[in-house]
Design an enzyme around this catalytic site. Structure first.
Site, PDB file in Angstrom:
ATOM      1  CG  ASP A 444      84.052 -47.333  -2.561  1.00 52.04           C
ATOM      2  OD1 ASP A 444      82.950 -47.834  -2.840  1.00 52.04           O
ATOM      3  OD2 ASP A 444      84.362 -46.951  -1.415  1.00 52.04           O
ATOM      4  CG  ASN A 452      75.456 -40.739   3.580  1.00 49.00           C
ATOM      5  OD1 ASN A 452      75.326 -39.558   3.269  1.00 49.00           O
ATOM      6  ND2 ASN A 452      75.406 -41.725   2.704  1.00 49.00           N
ATOM      7  CG  ASP A 461      72.157 -36.786  -1.551  1.00 49.34           C
ATOM      8  OD1 ASP A 461      72.562 -37.960  -1.603  1.00 49.34           O
ATOM      9  OD2 ASP A 461      70.967 -36.486  -1.281  1.00 49.34           O
ATOM     10  CD  GLU A 487      79.918 -46.269  -0.904  1.00 48.07           C
ATOM     11  OE1 GLU A 487      80.441 -47.079  -0.124  1.00 48.07           O
ATOM     12  OE2 GLU A 487      78.685 -46.187  -1.076  1.00 48.07           O
TER      13      GLU A 487
END
Length: 574
Positions: A444, A452, A461, A487
């Protein structure tokens, strides 16, 4: 001036006299030294105007100079022509009768009468045609063949033909040896044609049964109707299958022409997927097919065979041209199979147009012109078979692409959960059955939501793509690399024990920590937390995933940027 014009005037008068006398000067056909080719240019032609003529009456009119010279080797009078007489003068310079075979007519002519006369005496008379049962003297693919004994000296051959269909009158006088050679050649050619068509029909029928694509069904019907049409108009059907059914022979060719055109339109609409790509064109094709079938039924009910023939020829020509026009629209330019369709339909259209115009009398009736539709359809069938095969490959490629999209994450290209579950089941069962080591790593990215929110989803991304590429480079071919969601990433490692999995996880942690992403004004570093589990007592793959997830939770609670397993391996702090 008049003296200068006099020679030219005399030349013009001489040409006119020669033209008027040409019918009386028709060159006789010498049967003891037969020339090659059809005898239309050696014949005289007379059409009935005021009722049927007997052979004696026809002879009288020819002798009165009412006959016209034949204008081509094979005479063609078109659809709906009046009954027509041909006169052919024969010459046997030998002292003994000569055996010949007279080949004449086409298989669809309603009535044929052949008479041999010498010095006004009727030596032999023969009648046939598709209105008479028995198909007397009909040789499939060649025509009506009448054996005659031509007496010594001069004699006359009179042929009367009548048909509301295209009135084509080939006439040829052959020796037995020449006829046998031609019969053998025609049987070989038709055997190839029917064998080729039958193989394609069976092949496409099997493809339809296996793939359930209607294009193959319609194409099989299209080829079957062409084979039946060819079987009918070549005379094979009337000679072999329905010799005692002249009513069927009178109409089956025209019926097959209309149905053949309809099946071609149905195939085109299915192959080009007009229902989705061009619904207006599909409605037009349905209307055209309805007009063709309804017109055929009306002409059959009214008993108007001339109208039936005009409609059948016109409809088949329009249908063939429509198929070709659909192929040159931008509709199919995006697919390679469409190029085969365009080339195929153009071949079929060209062959159909040449043969139709030949039968109508607009083009000279030659073997190549008359057989153009066979050549065109064979080329069309070959190209369409290639196009259909390519269409199958395109569909398989599209299906595989769709399956890949369904099993892979579109952003990273890694397996998604569905793809993982389908492929992991085999690895799990193999490990369980053979008691082989199997480990799982769950990864993770740390603080991904904050990344983000602070830098935007584009940078997020980029982070996911960078980690995915790292995982693909670091894992073996048999390992499953998966974007588990958001993620989170998951690695399933066959033939890998816990120590090896921990070592790999640690290398990946260090590699992720070394990744930097560039924004407009600064660099952003990444880190990841890892949970590692190895198969020991677990009976279900889900149990192994849950165990790795628990270790991942411990790693995140322990400060992130670390690897945890049953015995946690503490990594450097973030």
């Amino acid at each position: 001036m008049p003296r200068r014009l006099a020679p030219y005037l005399r030349l013009i008068m001489l040409c006119l006299l020669l033209g008027l006398a040409r019918g009386a000067w028709a060159q006789p056909l010498q049967v003891d030294a037969l020339p090659a080719g059809h005898a239309g240019l050696l014949s005289q032609v007379l059409q009935e105007e005021d009722g049927p003529l007997t052979v004696e009456q026809a002879q009288t009119r020819f002798q009165q100079g009412q006959g016209q010279p034949g204008q081509s080797p094979i005479l063609n009078f078109g659809i709906g022509s009046r009954p027509t007489w041909l006169r052919l003068q024969l010459l046997n310079a030998s002292n003994a009768p000569v055996s010949v075979l007279v080949v004449t007519g086409t298989t669809w002519i309603d009535a044929l009468q052949l008479s041999l006369l010498q010095d006004g005496q009727l030596l032999k008379q023969w009648q046939s045609g598709d209105t008479l049962a028995g198909a007397a003297e009909l040789i499939p693919g060649i025509g009506y063949v009448v054996p005659l004994q031509i007496p010594s000296g001069s004699s006359e051959l009179y042929l009367r033909a009548q048909s509301p269909d295209p009135l084509v009158l080939p006439i040829e006088v052959l020796s037995e040896q020449s006829f046998v050679a031609r019969d053998r050649e025609y049987k070989f050619v038709y055997g190839l044609i029917y064998g080729f068509l039958l193989s394609l029909i069976v092949y496409n029928s099997m493809l339809f049964i296996g793939l359930r694509d209607r294009s193959y069904l319609y194409y099989s019907i299209y080829l079957s109707l062409f084979a039946l049409l060819n079987f009918a108009y070549s005379g094979h059907g009337f000679a072999w299958v329905w010799p005692n059914n002249p009513l069927l022979q009178n109409h089956i060719i025209l019926i097959c022409m209309v149905l053949f055109g309809c099946s071609g339109l149905a195939f085109a609409s299915s192959f080009l997927d007009l229902a989705q790509n061009a619904p207006k064109a599909l409605r037009l094709l349905k209307a055209l097919a309805a007009i063709g079938i309804s017109g055929l039924l009306i002409s059959l009910l009214l008993g108007q065979q001339s109208i039936e023939a005009l409609l059948a020829f016109g409809f088949s020509l329009v249908a063939t041209v429509s198929m070709a026009l659909l192929g040159v629209t931008p509709l199919r330019h995006r697919r390679v199979a469409g190029r085969y369709y365009q080339a195929a339909t153009l071949c079929g259209m060209l062959g159909a147009v040449i043969t139709t115009l030949t039968v109508w009398g607009a083009l000279p009736f030659t073997g190549w012109n008359y057989g153009a539709v066979k050549i065109g359809i064979i080329l069309q069938a070959t190209l369409l078979a290639l196009g259909l095969s390519l269409k199958v490959r395109q569909q398989q490629t599209e299906k595989l692409h769709a399956e890949r999209l369904a099993e892979h994450d579109p952003l990273t290209g890694l397996l998604n959960r569905r793809g993982f579950n389908q492929q992991a089941a085999t690895l799990w069962s193999t490990s369980l059955r053979n008691q082989r080591p199997l480990s799982l790593i769950m990864l993770d990215l740390d603080h991904f939501k904050r990344l983000n929110d602070q830098y935007g989803h584009d940078l997020g991304d980029q982070a996911l793509e960078a980690v995915a590429k790292l995982l693909e480079r670091s894992c073996r071919t048999g390992d499953l690399t998966t974007r588990w969601g958001g993620e989170e990433f998951l690695l399933l490692l066959p033939e890998t024990d816990l120590a090896e999995a921990l070592a790999l996880a640690e290398r990946l942690r260090l590699a992720i920590q070394a990744i930097t992403l560039q924004t407009s004004d600064q660099q952003v570093c990444l880190s990841g937390s890892f949970g590692v589990a190895a198969r020991t007592h677990q009976q279900q793959l889900e149990q192994l995933i849950n165990e790795a997830d628990r270790h991942l939770y411990v790693a995140k609670q322990g400060g992130r940027n670390r690897v945890c397993a049953s015995t946690p391996l503490e990594a450097g702090a973030q």
